[in-house]
Design a protein around this motif. Structure first.
Motif, PDB file in Angstrom:
ATOM      1  N   MET A   1       0.832  -1.206   0.000  1.00 58.49           N
ATOM      2  CA  MET A   1       0.000   0.000   0.000  1.00 58.49           C
ATOM      3  C   MET A   1       0.866   1.256   0.000  1.00 58.49           C
ATOM      4  O   MET A   1       0.618   2.205  -0.753  1.00 58.49           O
ATOM      5  CB  MET A   1      -0.925  -0.005   1.223  1.00 58.49           C
ATOM      6  CG  MET A   1      -1.978  -1.100   1.201  1.00 58.49           C
ATOM      7  SD  MET A   1      -2.792  -1.348   2.806  1.00 58.49           S
ATOM      8  CE  MET A   1      -3.698   0.197   2.982  1.00 58.49           C
ATOM      9  N   LEU A   2       1.897   1.258   0.827  1.00 58.80           N
ATOM     10  CA  LEU A   2       2.781   2.425   0.904  1.00 58.80           C
ATOM     11  C   LEU A   2       3.503   2.658  -0.421  1.00 58.80           C
ATOM     12  O   LEU A   2       3.632   3.805  -0.873  1.00 58.80           O
ATOM     13  CB  LEU A   2       3.794   2.236   2.037  1.00 58.80           C
ATOM     14  CG  LEU A   2       4.863   3.328   2.164  1.00 58.80           C
ATOM     15  CD1 LEU A   2       4.231   4.695   2.402  1.00 58.80           C
ATOM     16  CD2 LEU A   2       5.834   2.977   3.295  1.00 58.80           C
ATOM     17  N   ALA A   3       3.959   1.585  -1.056  1.00 57.53           N
ATOM     18  CA  ALA A   3       4.676   1.733  -2.321  1.00 57.53           C
ATOM     19  C   ALA A   3       3.801   2.388  -3.381  1.00 57.53           C
ATOM     20  O   ALA A   3       4.264   3.262  -4.129  1.00 57.53           O
ATOM     21  CB  ALA A   3       5.170   0.366  -2.793  1.00 57.53           C
ATOM     22  N   VAL A   4       2.541   1.984  -3.452  1.00 57.83           N
ATOM     23  CA  VAL A   4       1.637   2.568  -4.444  1.00 57.83           C
ATOM     24  C   VAL A   4       1.334   4.020  -4.087  1.00 57.83           C
ATOM     25  O   VAL A   4       1.275   4.888  -4.962  1.00 57.83           O
ATOM     26  CB  VAL A   4       0.346   1.738  -4.566  1.00 57.83           C
ATOM     27  CG1 VAL A   4      -0.655   2.412  -5.491  1.00 57.83           C
ATOM     28  CG2 VAL A   4       0.666   0.339  -5.082  1.00 57.83           C
ATOM     29  N   ALA A   5       1.150   4.307  -2.794  1.00 53.41           N
ATOM     30  CA  ALA A   5       0.916   5.698  -2.378  1.00 53.41           C
ATOM     31  C   ALA A   5       2.104   6.579  -2.736  1.00 53.41           C
ATOM     32  O   ALA A   5       1.942   7.712  -3.212  1.00 53.41           O
ATOM     33  CB  ALA A   5       0.636   5.754  -0.881  1.00 53.41           C
ATOM     34  N   GLN A   6       3.306   6.072  -2.525  1.00 53.79           N
ATOM     35  CA  GLN A   6       4.501   6.849  -2.850  1.00 53.79           C
ATOM     36  C   GLN A   6       4.656   7.045  -4.348  1.00 53.79           C
ATOM     37  O   GLN A   6       5.251   8.036  -4.794  1.00 53.79           O
ATOM     38  CB  GLN A   6       5.737   6.166  -2.267  1.00 53.79           C
ATOM     39  CG  GLN A   6       5.799   6.234  -0.746  1.00 53.79           C
ATOM     40  CD  GLN A   6       6.943   5.448  -0.158  1.00 53.79           C
ATOM     41  OE1 GLN A   6       7.403   4.461  -0.739  1.00 53.79           O
ATOM     42  NE2 GLN A   6       7.428   5.870   0.997  1.00 53.79           N
TER      43      GLN A   6
END
Length: 343
Positions: free
Chosen positions: A111-116
């Motif tokens: 999730m964090l990777a896609v948000a970044q």
């Protein structure tokens, strides 16, 4: 970028969504909740009627694919959080995701990777609410040296007797909730606001009722502890003990202690108490009006979309940290060893 009119779709309208997020968003000028998707069309229709939402989606993908929707509120159980958050962000939509962030650290990292990868979009996890009123005061006192050197932290949460006959709740279903264990992650998230994260975790947990009945009346194994003790080596230098229990009847209200070389702070029943070397007992500490925090999740989400503030409660980065802690605690209990953080 400022965007005055914001159209929101809701996927999963559970208790927190209907009591907090939907009313909170509808109270903000130029914010419209235009569609809702729930577990069944009938439950979605009930929510739509209760809150005057014009459209009931037959499937969550209709909300993700709707080009007229700017932002998505995800109120499902944790097993859907990663899938829905990633899909919404990749579709160009801002995301408010219910806590807990995901089932495990791997999903949280995804999730964090896609948000970044989409920094122009807002990504928020619904925060731990327990300590919001006192957080700024605790942070100030720590910065002023009220405690001296922070040495030890004690958190206990429980107060109920074991219910052997209760059906399987989604929070006890590993397939739906993952490593999330009672209120353990919620307390750890609050603690991180005060003192930062842990660097090593050792835990023991116990599940007393090994099988419970699910929705269809069939027995299913329970993998989530009903009592857990976690010892953590904190990056700030303190040692932390966190006990969360569904078997500690009459324990009293949850409480958190910070023990320092020169003072002690205690949080309980939304009040803060303190005392320093030479005092006879703890006394309540006044929380100045300008430091008192509270629930403003929906306001923060909308303000972030409009470019007026940055998400602090809670960022995906901090969500990853508490998911790593949560997974580390259960891994430690299962494997009988200390788990180092970050994972």
């Amino acid at each position: 970028m400022s965007k005055e009119r914001i159209r929101v779709g809701v996927i999963g309208a559970g208790a927190n969504t209907t009591s907090r997020h939907i009313p909170g968003l509808q109270a903000i000028a130029s914010v419209e909740i235009v569609s809702v998707a729930n577990r069944t069309p009938a439950s979605g229709q009930r929510v739509a009627q209760a809150f005057n939402i014009p459209k009931v989606a037959g499937h969550w993908s209709e909300i993700i694919d709707d080009p007229e929707i700017d932002a998505v509120v995800i109120g499902t159980w944790p097993y859907m959080h990663a899938r829905l958050s990633i899909a919404a962000l990749e579709a160009g939509k801002h995301v408010m995701c219910e806590a807990r962030m995901a089932r495990d650290a791997a999903e949280a990292h995804a999730m964090l990777a896609v948000a970044q990868a989409h920094p122009h979009l807002v990504a928020q996890i619904v925060p731990s609410p327990f300590t919001l009123r006192v957080d700024k005061t605790v942070q100030r006192l720590l910065a002023e040296g009220y405690l001296g050197d922070l040495l030890a932290i004690e958190i206990r949460a429980g107060g109920q007797f074991l219910d052997k006959d209760a059906p399987l709740h989604w929070r006890n279903d590993f397939d739906l909730s993952g490593f999330n264990t009672m209120t353990m992650g919620i307390w750890y998230e609050a603690l991180m606001r005060w003192v930062g994260e842990a660097k090593a975790v050792t835990a023991m947990g116990k599940t007393y009722v090994k099988m419970r009945r699910g929705d269809l009346g069939l027995l299913k194994a329970v993998r989530i502890p009903e009592h857990i003790d976690v010892i953590a080596d904190m990056a700030c230098g303190a040692q932390m003990h966190l006990q969360v229990s569904n078997v500690a009847g009459l324990l009293g209200a949850p409480e958190a202690y910070l023990f320092g070389s020169q003072g002690t702070l205690r949080f309980c029943d939304n009040k803060l108490y303190g005392g320093q070397r030479g005092d006879k007992q703890l006394a309540e500490i006044d929380i100045p009006a300008q430091e008192q925090g509270g629930w403003r999740v929906e306001e923060e989400f909308v303000n972030a979309i409009r470019g007026r503030e940055t998400i602090t409660h809670t960022s995906f980065e901090d969500g990853v940290k508490y998911m790593e802690f949560t997974e580390a605690a259960l891994r430690s209990a299962a494997e009988g060893r200390t788990i180092l953080l970050p994972l």
